[in-house]
Motif scaffolding. Structure first.
Motif, PDB file in Angstrom:
ATOM      1  N   ASP A  94      28.079   9.245   5.591  1.00 26.98           N
ATOM      2  CA  ASP A  94      29.054   8.843   6.800  1.00 26.98           C
ATOM      3  C   ASP A  94      28.453   7.869   7.779  1.00 26.98           C
ATOM      4  O   ASP A  94      28.611   6.693   7.985  1.00 26.98           O
ATOM      5  CB  ASP A  94      29.781   9.997   7.576  1.00 26.98           C
ATOM      6  N   CYS A  95      27.276   8.233   8.248  1.00 24.61           N
ATOM      7  CA  CYS A  95      26.299   7.611   8.849  1.00 24.61           C
ATOM      8  C   CYS A  95      24.900   6.868   8.336  1.00 24.61           C
ATOM      9  O   CYS A  95      24.358   5.832   9.134  1.00 24.61           O
ATOM     10  CB  CYS A  95      25.289   8.966   9.859  1.00 24.61           C
ATOM     11  N   GLY A  96      25.788   6.172   6.995  1.00 24.20           N
ATOM     12  CA  GLY A  96      25.193   5.416   6.026  1.00 24.20           C
ATOM     13  C   GLY A  96      23.376   5.155   6.170  1.00 24.20           C
ATOM     14  O   GLY A  96      22.619   4.686   6.252  1.00 24.20           O
ATOM     15  N   LEU A  97      23.182   6.703   6.010  1.00 30.63           N
ATOM     16  CA  LEU A  97      21.500   6.627   6.555  1.00 30.63           C
ATOM     17  C   LEU A  97      20.883   6.233   5.190  1.00 30.63           C
ATOM     18  O   LEU A  97      19.326   6.251   5.588  1.00 30.63           O
ATOM     19  CB  LEU A  97      21.040   8.477   6.454  1.00 30.63           C
ATOM     20  N   LYS A  98      20.720   6.818   3.763  1.00 32.99           N
ATOM     21  CA  LYS A  98      20.296   5.990   2.685  1.00 32.99           C
ATOM     22  C   LYS A  98      20.193   4.776   3.292  1.00 32.99           C
ATOM     23  O   LYS A  98      18.813   4.262   2.781  1.00 32.99           O
ATOM     24  CB  LYS A  98      21.647   5.781   1.540  1.00 32.99           C
ATOM     25  N   ASP A  99      20.781   3.373   3.809  1.00 31.78           N
ATOM     26  CA  ASP A  99      20.495   2.124   3.663  1.00 31.78           C
ATOM     27  C   ASP A  99      19.887   1.778   5.169  1.00 31.78           C
ATOM     28  O   ASP A  99      19.327   1.466   5.625  1.00 31.78           O
ATOM     29  CB  ASP A  99      21.827   1.484   3.294  1.00 31.78           C
ATOM     30  N   ARG A 100      20.650   2.976   5.845  1.00 37.73           N
ATOM     31  CA  ARG A 100      19.434   2.784   7.394  1.00 37.73           C
ATOM     32  C   ARG A 100      18.725   3.153   7.525  1.00 37.73           C
ATOM     33  O   ARG A 100      17.200   2.162   8.156  1.00 37.73           O
ATOM     34  CB  ARG A 100      20.725   3.281   8.522  1.00 37.73           C
ATOM     35  N   PHE A 101      17.814   4.292   6.202  1.00 38.77           N
ATOM     36  CA  PHE A 101      16.734   4.666   6.464  1.00 38.77           C
ATOM     37  C   PHE A 101      16.188   3.764   6.219  1.00 38.77           C
ATOM     38  O   PHE A 101      14.706   3.410   6.309  1.00 38.77           O
ATOM     39  CB  PHE A 101      16.187   6.646   5.944  1.00 38.77           C
ATOM     40  N   SER A 102      15.974   3.530   5.264  1.00 43.06           N
ATOM     41  CA  SER A 102      15.386   2.458   3.772  1.00 43.06           C
ATOM     42  C   SER A 102      15.719   0.988   5.256  1.00 43.06           C
ATOM     43  O   SER A 102      14.309   0.260   4.769  1.00 43.06           O
ATOM     44  CB  SER A 102      16.265   1.625   2.607  1.00 43.06           C
ATOM     45  N   SER A 103      16.153  -0.056   5.667  1.00 40.25           N
ATOM     46  CA  SER A 103      15.629  -0.265   6.721  1.00 40.25           C
ATOM     47  C   SER A 103      14.512  -0.540   7.786  1.00 40.25           C
ATOM     48  O   SER A 103      13.753  -1.335   7.989  1.00 40.25           O
ATOM     49  CB  SER A 103      17.016  -1.098   7.035  1.00 40.25           C
ATOM     50  N   GLN A 104      13.975   1.261   7.043  1.00 38.84           N
ATOM     51  CA  GLN A 104      13.084   1.058   8.497  1.00 38.84           C
ATOM     52  C   GLN A 104      11.602   0.961   7.745  1.00 38.84           C
ATOM     53  O   GLN A 104      10.443   1.064   8.938  1.00 38.84           O
ATOM     54  CB  GLN A 104      12.957   1.979   9.313  1.00 38.84           C
ATOM     55  N   VAL A 105      11.918   1.101   6.658  1.00 40.63           N
ATOM     56  CA  VAL A 105      10.388   1.141   5.189  1.00 40.63           C
ATOM     57  C   VAL A 105       9.603  -0.218   5.336  1.00 40.63           C
ATOM     58  O   VAL A 105       8.308   0.516   5.840  1.00 40.63           O
ATOM     59  CB  VAL A 105      11.147   1.583   4.254  1.00 40.63           C
ATOM     60  N   ALA A 106       9.958  -1.035   5.725  1.00 43.65           N
ATOM     61  CA  ALA A 106       8.943  -2.335   5.470  1.00 43.65           C
ATOM     62  C   ALA A 106       8.494  -2.459   6.402  1.00 43.65           C
ATOM     63  O   ALA A 106       7.197  -2.570   5.976  1.00 43.65           O
ATOM     64  CB  ALA A 106       9.884  -3.675   4.955  1.00 43.65           C
ATOM     65  N   GLY A 107       8.342  -1.885   7.870  1.00 43.05           N
ATOM     66  CA  GLY A 107       7.871  -2.170   8.931  1.00 43.05           C
ATOM     67  C   GLY A 107       6.668  -1.371   8.976  1.00 43.05           C
ATOM     68  O   GLY A 107       5.479  -1.178   9.665  1.00 43.05           O
ATOM     69  N   GLU A 108       6.679   0.474   8.251  1.00 41.52           N
ATOM     70  CA  GLU A 108       5.774   0.943   8.415  1.00 41.52           C
ATOM     71  C   GLU A 108       4.596   0.732   6.859  1.00 41.52           C
ATOM     72  O   GLU A 108       3.543   1.203   7.082  1.00 41.52           O
ATOM     73  CB  GLU A 108       6.819   2.305   8.602  1.00 41.52           C
ATOM     74  N   ILE A 109       5.355   0.651   5.811  1.00 37.70           N
ATOM     75  CA  ILE A 109       4.577   0.599   4.592  1.00 37.70           C
ATOM     76  C   ILE A 109       3.511  -0.879   4.376  1.00 37.70           C
ATOM     77  O   ILE A 109       2.613  -0.565   3.461  1.00 37.70           O
ATOM     78  CB  ILE A 109       5.321   0.835   3.286  1.00 37.70           C
ATOM     79  N   SER A 110       3.903  -1.415   4.958  1.00 46.06           N
ATOM     80  CA  SER A 110       3.884  -3.302   4.134  1.00 46.06           C
ATOM     81  C   SER A 110       1.815  -2.719   5.017  1.00 46.06           C
ATOM     82  O   SER A 110       0.974  -2.759   4.638  1.00 46.06           O
ATOM     83  CB  SER A 110       4.081  -4.074   5.122  1.00 46.06           C
ATOM     84  N   PRO A 111       1.780  -2.039   6.393  1.00 45.53           N
ATOM     85  CA  PRO A 111       0.499  -1.917   6.973  1.00 45.53           C
ATOM     86  C   PRO A 111       0.106  -1.039   6.435  1.00 45.53           C
ATOM     87  O   PRO A 111      -1.311  -0.929   6.099  1.00 45.53           O
ATOM     88  CB  PRO A 111       0.833  -1.836   8.853  1.00 45.53           C
ATOM     89  N   LEU A 112       0.700   0.326   6.130  1.00 44.17           N
ATOM     90  CA  LEU A 112      -0.208   0.914   5.330  1.00 44.17           C
ATOM     91  C   LEU A 112      -0.789   0.635   3.818  1.00 44.17           C
ATOM     92  O   LEU A 112      -2.178   1.137   3.771  1.00 44.17           O
ATOM     93  CB  LEU A 112       0.678   2.117   4.736  1.00 44.17           C
TER      94      LEU A 112
END
Length: 291
Positions: free
Chosen positions: A213-231
């Motif tokens: 209902d909160c659309g967390l699959k897509d909303r969580f995934s949208s946060q990934v790029a900004g964290e994993i690319s610098p890592l």
């Protein structure tokens, strides 16, 4: 998703504060209806003991003229929040703002992805107007979560969203959001709900439903790029001297950080990276997808 301490205000504090700001005629009607509002608050408290809010009586769709409590109509009680609280420059609005600020800007429904800028009626005021200004029915929320909730509320216990104040500790203290690493360019993370098997079936379904209902699959995934690319950039440069085991230990520092929400996107992502042998061993130079 994120546990919040329930507001310290009494059940009718906002109701009474609104009445105090009314003219004599309106105040008389609201004061005369106070016992019926109190009865609705008692019913809410009783159902909160078993997280069965869906069993509370509902107002009809539309029909603002329907009498709900004492001499108060559905429209009166809905307007009590919109005009008596939001439109107030006194104590009702002050209580509203105190409840909102207590979330420290993080929406509890989506584990802090969205900024809590409004109060959501956990039980929508259009369906449960007698609870329109009950402090425990007012939850800080981001606009996405507030909008997605809509004016409806499920009729089945297993479909109820998680209540940030009043729900079971298991939703906040046990891990039920997981992720898997997708080996592609760029690296992707897929999030999913996987509640523990020892939970009652109704709680497992509630967790899955809240996630959807909160659309967390897509909303969580949208946060990934900004964290994993610098890592990955760090792994190719300053962390290149680390062995796979050392890099794995580095990831575990964040994965085990108790300051991060257990079922939030960041800790879940780092747990998935830490548990993925390929990610821990890849140096991300050359043909790293085939390594």
């Amino acid at each position: 998703m994120k546990k919040l301490t329930a507001p310290a205000f009494q059940e009718l504090d906002i109701f009474d504060a609104c009445a105090d700001e009314m003219d004599n005629g309106a105040r008389t009607i609201f004061t005369a209806s106070r016992l019926d509002i109190q009865a609705a608050a008692y019913a809410f408290s009783a159902q909160s003991g078993t997280q069965a809010w869906c069993h509370l009586p509902r107002a009809r769709h539309g029909h603002r003229e329907d009498i709900i409590a004492g001499g108060l109509s559905k429209g009166d009680l809905m307007d009590l929040y919109d005009k008596g609280v939001i439109g107030s420059k006194g104590r009702p609005r002050d209580i509203h703002d105190q409840i909102l600020v207590a979330a420290q800007g993080q929406c509890p429904y989506c584990a802090g992805i969205g900024t809590a800028r409004t109060l959501d009626h956990y039980l929508p005021k259009a369906k449960f107007p007698a609870l329109s200004v009950h402090p425990h029915n007012l939850v800080p929320a981001c606009r996405d979560c507030n909008t997605d909730a809509g004016a409806g509320f499920p009729a089945a216990p297993e479909l109820q969203p998680i209540h940030p104040y009043l729900d079971k500790d298991c939703f906040f203290l046990e891990r039920w959001v997981y992720a898997e690493v997708i080996r592609c360019e760029p690296v992707a993370i897929r999030f999913f709900a996987n509640p523990p098997g020892h939970w009652p079936a109704v709680d497992q379904q509630r967790a899955r439903q809240h996630f959807a209902d909160c659309g967390l699959k897509d909303r969580f995934s949208s946060q990934v790029a900004g964290e994993i690319s610098p890592l990955i950039l760090q792994r190719k440069s300053s962390l290149a001297v680390f062995s796979s085991a050392q890099f794995k230990a580095h990831l575990h520092v964040v994965a085990a950080d108790h300051h991060l929400l257990l079922n939030g996107w960041k800790r879940t992502m780092y747990l998935a990276l830490y548990e993925n042998d390929w990610f821990c061993s890849a140096d991300f130079n050359g043909n790293w997808l085939a390594s």
